[in-house]
Design a protein around this motif. Sequence first.
Motif, PDB file in Angstrom:
ATOM      1  N   ASP A   1      36.091  38.891  44.669  1.00 33.61           N
ATOM      2  CA  ASP A   1      36.893  39.781  45.517  1.00 33.61           C
ATOM      3  C   ASP A   1      37.782  39.026  46.491  1.00 33.61           C
TER       4      ASP A   1
ATOM      5  N   ARG B   1      43.471  51.911  42.647  1.00 31.20           N
ATOM      6  CA  ARG B   1      43.825  50.661  41.969  1.00 31.20           C
ATOM      7  C   ARG B   1      44.938  49.913  42.701  1.00 31.20           C
TER       8      ARG B   1
ATOM      9  N   ARG C   1      42.089  35.043  33.716  1.00 26.49           N
ATOM     10  CA  ARG C   1      41.372  36.248  34.127  1.00 26.49           C
ATOM     11  C   ARG C   1      40.012  35.897  34.726  1.00 26.49           C
TER      12      ARG C   1
ATOM     13  N   ASP D   1      48.579  45.601  42.773  1.00 24.22           N
ATOM     14  CA  ASP D   1      47.589  46.041  41.790  1.00 24.22           C
ATOM     15  C   ASP D   1      46.331  45.205  42.011  1.00 24.22           C
TER      16      ASP D   1
ATOM     17  N   GLU E   1      43.683  41.722  35.042  1.00 21.31           N
ATOM     18  CA  GLU E   1      43.511  42.270  33.690  1.00 21.31           C
ATOM     19  C   GLU E   1      44.725  42.000  32.813  1.00 21.31           C
TER      20      GLU E   1
ATOM     21  N   GLU F   1      37.975  37.616  38.050  1.00 21.13           N
ATOM     22  CA  GLU F   1      37.057  38.712  37.764  1.00 21.13           C
ATOM     23  C   GLU F   1      35.759  38.520  38.542  1.00 21.13           C
TER      24      GLU F   1
ATOM     25  N   ARG G   1      43.775  45.088  40.312  1.00 24.77           N
ATOM     26  CA  ARG G   1      43.212  44.598  39.051  1.00 24.77           C
ATOM     27  C   ARG G   1      44.293  43.863  38.254  1.00 24.77           C
TER      28      ARG G   1
ATOM     29  N   ILE H   1      40.786  37.787  44.618  1.00 27.86           N
ATOM     30  CA  ILE H   1      41.625  38.932  44.231  1.00 27.86           C
ATOM     31  C   ILE H   1      42.448  39.400  45.417  1.00 27.86           C
TER      32      ILE H   1
END
Length: 196
Positions: A114, A163, A107, A90, A95, A111, A92, A117
């Motif tokens: 990239d 996503r 978080r 995932d 979140e 956020e 995201r 993430i």
Amino acid sequence: MSTPIHHSALEQLFLNARTHSHWQDRPVSAETLHQLFDLLKMAPTSANCSPARFIFVQSDAAKAKLKPCLAEGNVEKTMAAPVCVIVAQDMRFYEHLPKLYPHADARSWFEGNDAAIQATAARNSSLQGGYLLLAARSLGLDCGPMSGFDNAAVDQAFFPDGRFKSNFLVNLGYGAADKLYPRSPRFEFDEACQIL
């Protein structure tokens, strides 16, 4: 936690466990898949981020959607497997951190970042995929993890909103042990390890 598990458990999880390509005609129940997830979800990920998502491809319709995404050498064994798991990530995942890691503002660590993430999702979904293998073996299932597929095609077929991103696949079921190849060699400690 301080007592080593019995040798028979080590045999089932590691020493005698094999990667299977041939399967018995024996289904895997939804109850077993729930047990599998309930085990693997307890293993650690960084900041408990748990980015892996597991798509259990089991129905004829779902297998038909997966089939054109597979490398030629993986089609027959995947179509014969009772279940093929798409281990996805995932993108995201952060979140969910207010729920999964409530004692810090985790978080905000991700956020808009990239690079963090991508790296965190890839690393931790891979870890969770490994936990899936061990959980499956602990429940008496055999596994056939593989990379031979078109990630972009899988993502388009199963995750068109973008996503989730596929990481790797794992065939699950009850293997046909009589069709296994001899076990391939492994490194010795000194070939792969150092104690500094």
